[in-house]
Motif scaffolding. Structure first.
Motif, PDB file in Angstrom:
ATOM      1  N   GLY A  91     -15.873  11.412 -11.777  1.00  0.00           N
ATOM      2  CA  GLY A  91     -15.469  10.841 -12.164  1.00  0.00           C
ATOM      3  C   GLY A  91     -14.198   9.923 -11.097  1.00  0.00           C
ATOM      4  O   GLY A  91     -13.300   8.888 -11.674  1.00  0.00           O
ATOM      5  N   ARG A 114     -12.226   7.021 -16.592  1.00  0.00           N
ATOM      6  CA  ARG A 114     -12.008   7.119 -14.456  1.00  0.00           C
ATOM      7  C   ARG A 114     -10.135   6.349 -14.938  1.00  0.00           C
ATOM      8  O   ARG A 114      -9.785   6.903 -14.013  1.00  0.00           O
ATOM      9  CB  ARG A 114     -12.733   6.687 -14.187  1.00  0.00           C
ATOM     10  N   VAL A 141     -12.544   7.598  -8.436  1.00  0.00           N
ATOM     11  CA  VAL A 141     -12.408   6.305  -8.165  1.00  0.00           C
ATOM     12  C   VAL A 141     -11.565   6.236  -6.637  1.00  0.00           C
ATOM     13  O   VAL A 141     -10.219   6.528  -6.696  1.00  0.00           O
ATOM     14  CB  VAL A 141     -12.193   5.292  -8.676  1.00  0.00           C
ATOM     15  N   ARG A 142     -11.809   6.000  -5.699  1.00  0.00           N
ATOM     16  CA  ARG A 142     -10.978   6.078  -3.995  1.00  0.00           C
ATOM     17  C   ARG A 142      -9.966   5.123  -5.040  1.00  0.00           C
ATOM     18  O   ARG A 142      -9.913   3.727  -5.061  1.00  0.00           O
ATOM     19  CB  ARG A 142     -12.047   5.395  -3.468  1.00  0.00           C
ATOM     20  N   ARG A 202      -5.091  13.854 -11.661  1.00  0.00           N
ATOM     21  CA  ARG A 202      -5.703  12.701 -11.020  1.00  0.00           C
ATOM     22  C   ARG A 202      -6.330  13.488 -10.318  1.00  0.00           C
ATOM     23  O   ARG A 202      -6.723  14.144  -9.946  1.00  0.00           O
ATOM     24  CB  ARG A 202      -4.553  11.845 -10.549  1.00  0.00           C
ATOM     25  N   GLU A 237      -9.770   0.231  -8.010  1.00  0.00           N
ATOM     26  CA  GLU A 237      -9.751   1.254  -6.826  1.00  0.00           C
ATOM     27  C   GLU A 237      -8.485   0.773  -6.805  1.00  0.00           C
ATOM     28  O   GLU A 237      -7.880   1.374  -5.531  1.00  0.00           O
ATOM     29  CB  GLU A 237     -10.937   0.945  -5.715  1.00  0.00           C
ATOM     30  N   ASN A 284      -6.998   2.995  -3.510  1.00  0.00           N
ATOM     31  CA  ASN A 284      -7.218   1.865  -2.259  1.00  0.00           C
ATOM     32  C   ASN A 284      -5.709   1.965  -1.408  1.00  0.00           C
ATOM     33  O   ASN A 284      -5.724   1.783  -0.659  1.00  0.00           O
ATOM     34  CB  ASN A 284      -7.479   0.403  -2.588  1.00  0.00           C
ATOM     35  N   ALA A 285      -5.190   2.226  -2.595  1.00  0.00           N
ATOM     36  CA  ALA A 285      -3.369   2.336  -1.702  1.00  0.00           C
ATOM     37  C   ALA A 285      -4.012   4.012  -0.178  1.00  0.00           C
ATOM     38  O   ALA A 285      -3.337   3.191   0.448  1.00  0.00           O
ATOM     39  CB  ALA A 285      -2.253   2.618  -2.978  1.00  0.00           C
ATOM     40  N   MET A 322      -4.865  14.350 -18.379  1.00  0.00           N
ATOM     41  CA  MET A 322      -6.167  14.336 -17.209  1.00  0.00           C
ATOM     42  C   MET A 322      -5.113  14.401 -15.588  1.00  0.00           C
ATOM     43  O   MET A 322      -4.086  13.254 -15.828  1.00  0.00           O
ATOM     44  CB  MET A 322      -6.670  13.299 -17.398  1.00  0.00           C
ATOM     45  N   ALA A 324       0.734  -1.216   0.130  1.00  0.00           N
ATOM     46  CA  ALA A 324       0.462  -0.200   0.217  1.00  0.00           C
ATOM     47  C   ALA A 324       0.829   1.368   0.038  1.00  0.00           C
ATOM     48  O   ALA A 324       0.701   2.307  -0.905  1.00  0.00           O
ATOM     49  CB  ALA A 324      -1.172  -0.014   1.605  1.00  0.00           C
TER      50      ALA A 324
END
Lengths: 336, 336
Positions: free
Chosen positions: B46, A139, B48-49, B3, A115, B51-52, B1, A52
């Motif tokens: 758009g 995305r 997106v969570r 982030r 994700e 995850n890291a 794009m 992570a």
DNA sequence: ATGAAAGCGCTAACAT
DNA sequence: ATGTTAGCGCTTTCAT
């Protein structure tokens, strides 16, 4: 148990965190002596690098996802072999996911992998899914549609030319002398199935002399092959087809079993061609002639296409790859 | 794009990052009005969570891994169904991995999943692997060994009682009148195979009247069944077994095909029992009697065991679960 | 060759 | 109900 990170390793090896990180990522830049101390500390402490943190810092992962409706389907499983091997060569790991043909699960995996920050996704699906892949793409997560040609030019895909596969199967039957050909398959709402019928139909029309009977079925499994086989054996010989194109091997295997069991000779009375060339086709009662899609090569090509889309490989002119299938001739169509 | 992260969403929705995070994780704590603005911003951008970031902060993931030697093996595939369903109920996602029976790949997946920080691993393997699982455990990633009973008491495992499966198969043959029983299987170095032979041997000894012949083979696939079937049909009838216990269904299916093809009647001359109860067993030429391990239940139980080990569920007294198989009787052993 | 330090995106504790 | 902020573990400049 205290969590052990790069910091604890550094402390024990009496070096800085930066040096440990260098050791992990650019081993050559670290002196032999400190490398040894660090290595020992890592083993002593049981250090495992936390992905992570790494991924967060790097801004990207080194994994790709491969989503299939059914992992146990030999077609997808064999492709998976090629996918994994090629991905490994490219330094990528593959997360496999099994949607079970369920849209909700498909969606939840798509979201999960987005994700997770996978570099890209290989997606095989029976559902209309291009919209969702397009959304994921905007995305930031590109994908390759596997097994079906995409409608949108913007969606890369890699597929089998099923029209040509159907044509191969039917033409072969015609060439060995069949004139009354039965197509056993369905539902015709599935593009791949409709394409195979289309190809068979082309071959029959082209022959000028053969006829085509369509036996529409719901499920492409062995037991349905049994059922259809029983019906066909029950017909008077002059109303039976002399060649059957089964839209997949499971059907073909079931058909052959029941036909032979009822005294209909295969291939003398009825020749049978299957599709997919699964392992069981070769090893069935009467080894089954079958249309063979490319397998491992297909997985390799899928990864290569994904890599180009990701941008790790040069962009090709074309992102809609279509592979031509072969015909593998076995006893079920070998007369005399 | 550019982030887009939680920060950009917050800016567009004109709230703080904390509120966006709350919206994501505890939606009830956010007022309807801001929730709506945030939702709109998320869609517009758009978002997106990542995850890291999330996982790094939380200190743990919500995934488990399921590593198998061969995803296309129906036994593991069916278990996977149960695993995924149960994991989903527990709020966990499953990463599937295919080792291809290759130790190096197995190792690399174990390492990958450790670094990913999965909560736990379900591992099926033909290799000696307990050492590596023990090491992973001390480093913080627990696991359940699937399909084989662990030697170490510290290693949770969930397995089939193969001794009892072998016993069931052989006793059934004896009960229908077989006296010369052949065990077709190998290599005996694989624990599961040795156990099945052990069970069969117990049943034969117990009968007092039956005899056991062991035909040791290398690969448990259809074509080997063909080979052994040919050898057996070539023997004079009085030297042939009258019952065969095939150590898996693929062998059994191959045996039956060749025996019947050579005019040996199944089950009248030779009765045949397989093992695993794969789909093809039911649908083979002569439907095959087979020893059936629990399937989906097995996957569910595996996840439950992993959850207890992880500590998300109360600890049971026993972490070495053993399931008893059933016998499914079909035509291949139904005489008269 | 090595070390110091900034900051990746997110969550939750705390403050308001 | 909402905002502020510290810091999760790591990699990588940038110095030295």
């Amino acid at each position: 148990m205290p969590r052990v990170g790069i910091r604890e390793v550094a402390a024990l090896a009496d070096v800085s965190m930066g040096t440990v990180s260098h050791f992990l990522n650019h081993p050559t830049r670290v002196s032999a002596e400190k490398a040894k101390r660090i290595q020992e500390a890592i083993e002593k402490l049981g250090f495992v690098r936390n992905n992570a943190g790494r991924q967060l810092r790097l801004g990207r992962s080194s994994t790709v996802a491969y989503i299939v409706p059914d992992v146990s389907n030999p077609f997808f499983a064999t492709i998976a072999e090629g996918v994994e091997r090629r991905a490994a060569q490219a330094g990528l790991s593959v997360f496999l996911a099994n949607s079970g043909g369920d849209r909700a699960r498909e969606d939840s995996y798509l979201a999960l992998f987005e994700e997770q920050g996978v570099r890209g996704m290989l997606v095989a699906s029976h559902d209309p899914i291009e919209d969702r892949l397009a959304a994921a793409r905007t995305r930031g997560t590109p994908s390759v549609l596997v097994g079906r040609r995409a409608n949108s030019a913007a969606q890369p895909s890699i597929s089998i030319d099923d029209v040509s596969g159907g044509y191969l199967a039917a033409r072969h039957l015609i060439e060995i002398g069949c004139r009354r050909i039965a197509f056993v398959g369905g539902p015709l709402g599935i593009q791949q199935i409709a394409d195979r019928l289309q190809g068979a139909s082309n071959a029959v029309r082209e022959s000028g002399t053969a006829m085509l009977e369509i036996i529409d079925i719901e499920h492409r499994i062995i037991s349905v092959g049994h059922k259809v086989g029983a019906e066909l054996s029950g017909r008077p010989a002059e109303h039976r087809p002399d060649g059957i194109f089964a839209v997949n091997d499971l059907l073909g295997i079931g058909l052959v079993q029941t036909l032979v069991g009822n005294g209909v000779r295969v291939p003398e009375d009825i020749a049978v061609v299957g599709y997919d060339d699964i392992e069981y086709a070769e090893n069935s009662l009467v080894p089954l002639t079958s249309v063979r899609p490319p397998h491992e090569d297909f997985g390799i090509a899928a990864v290569d296409l994904l890599l180009t889309v990701i941008g790790d490989a040069p962009l090709p002119a074309e992102t809609q790859l279509v592979f031509a299938p072969d015909l593998v001739v076995r006893r079920s169509t070998t007369r005399g």
